[in-house]
Design a protein around this motif. Structure first.
Motif, short mmCIF file in Angstrom:
data_model
loop_
_atom_site.label_atom_id
_atom_site.label_comp_id
_atom_site.label_asym_id
_atom_site.label_seq_id
_atom_site.Cartn_x
_atom_site.Cartn_y
_atom_site.Cartn_z
N GLN A 139 29.00 -8.50 41.61
CA GLN A 139 29.71 -9.70 41.16
C GLN A 139 31.08 -9.91 41.79
N ASP A 140 31.76 -8.84 42.16
CA ASP A 140 33.11 -8.96 42.69
C ASP A 140 33.12 -8.59 44.17
N PRO A 141 33.20 -9.58 45.06
CA PRO A 141 33.16 -9.29 46.50
C PRO A 141 34.37 -8.50 46.99
N HIS A 142 35.44 -8.46 46.19
CA HIS A 142 36.65 -7.74 46.60
C HIS A 142 36.62 -6.27 46.16
N ALA A 143 35.66 -5.88 45.34
CA ALA A 143 35.60 -4.50 44.85
C ALA A 143 35.01 -3.61 45.94
N SER A 144 35.87 -3.11 46.79
CA SER A 144 35.42 -2.34 47.96
C SER A 144 35.42 -0.84 47.74
N LEU A 145 36.00 -0.37 46.63
CA LEU A 145 36.02 1.06 46.31
C LEU A 145 34.81 1.42 45.47
N ARG A 146 34.49 2.71 45.43
CA ARG A 146 33.45 3.20 44.52
C ARG A 146 34.11 3.50 43.18
N HIS A 147 33.82 2.68 42.19
CA HIS A 147 34.44 2.84 40.88
C HIS A 147 33.57 3.68 39.94
N ALA A 148 32.29 3.83 40.26
CA ALA A 148 31.42 4.74 39.51
C ALA A 148 31.28 6.00 40.34
N GLN A 149 32.24 6.91 40.19
CA GLN A 149 32.34 8.05 41.10
C GLN A 149 31.17 9.01 40.95
N ALA A 150 30.82 9.66 42.06
CA ALA A 150 29.79 10.70 42.05
C ALA A 150 30.38 12.07 41.72
N ALA A 151 31.69 12.22 41.90
CA ALA A 151 32.35 13.49 41.59
C ALA A 151 32.37 13.73 40.08
#
Length: 256
Positions: A139-151
């Motif tokens: 939905q957000d084309p500007h969300a370029s980071l991974r906010h649901a981290q795998a760490a």
């Protein structure tokens, strides 16, 4: 005397969220420990399965605590902000949403302090009239980071930048390295709230009220970070201070 800090839990739907659960990354145990370390007395509030009891239970509970802490958890039912669920939405728990919305409104009306974390920030924004992205990647084309981290949850993975006029900048500094476990996020900020921090890609990472008096909400999980990064305990300490101030004021008013 330690102020009573109440927080909600999925105790009726999620066996793994028991207070002393071994799954420390997901359960309320880190919240309990953070509240204790900051000087508060934690109190867990279960939600009723019967949604007709939500407002009644919220009214009964609000008299028992000095401050409310809204933790992370499942996605927020989008019908509460006028949308139908997208295919990418995760699990929702309608009775929990009903109860937390009622509890937030009762706490605001009682002028008691609130701290919100992750989902807590999202449902707080909804309760006050804001909206959410149901799924950042789609939905957000500007969300370029991974906010649901795998760490693992206790490890930070991206930075946040505090606004110069926020209360957070005095507690944590202008920039912090934080953990991130979400795919929903604040879209339209509710009236009565202002942005206090963002991620480098612009995703909203913190909200607070303009007077810094009643509300502080963060998208990351300081309860998983504070033992390694002591600055992350500061929001909990501030909540305790706000709760103590409110308790003293209420006691003085009753005595008068």
């Amino acid at each position: 005397m330690r102020p009573i800090i109440a927080f909600t839990a999925d105790t009726l739907t999620e066996p793994m969220t028991a207070v002393n659960d071994q799954f420390a990354d997901m359960a309320p145990r880190p919240l309990k420990n953070a509240v204790l370390a900051a000087g508060g007395a934690p109190l867990i509030l279960p939600f009723p399965d019967d949604t007709h009891l939500a407002a009644e239970m919220a009214a009964a509970y609000v008299a028992t605590f000095d401050a409310l802490l809204l933790p992370g958890g499942p996605d927020v039912d989008p019908t509460f902000y006028g949308e139908e669920p997208r295919p990418e939405i995760g699990r929702t728990v309608y009775p929990k949403d009903c109860f937390e919305l009622a509890l937030i409104k009762a706490t605001l009306a009682a002028h008691k302090p609130i701290m919100a974390i992750c989902r807590g920030m999202q449902i707080l924004n909804v309760a006050m009239g804001g909206t959410l992205y149901q799924d950042l990647p789609s939905q957000d084309p500007h969300a370029s980071l991974r906010h649901a981290q795998a760490a693992a949850g206790q490890y930070p993975t991206h930075h946040v930048i505090m606004k110069a006029d926020s209360s957070l900048v005095g507690m944590i500094g202008q920039r912090a390295y934080v953990n991130s476990r979400h795919h929903e996020a604040v879209k339209d900020v509710a009236s009565g709230l202002k942005v206090a921090a963002t991620a480098p890609d612009g995703v909203i990472e913190a909200l607070e009220d303009p007077a810094h008096a009643q509300i502080l909400a963060v998208q990351w999980h300081p309860e998983n970070l504070w033992e390694a990064d002591r600055a992350q305990l500061a929001p909990f300490k501030q909540l305790i201070e706000r709760a103590q101030a409110g308790h003293v004021a209420a006691t003085t008013a009753v005595s008068a």
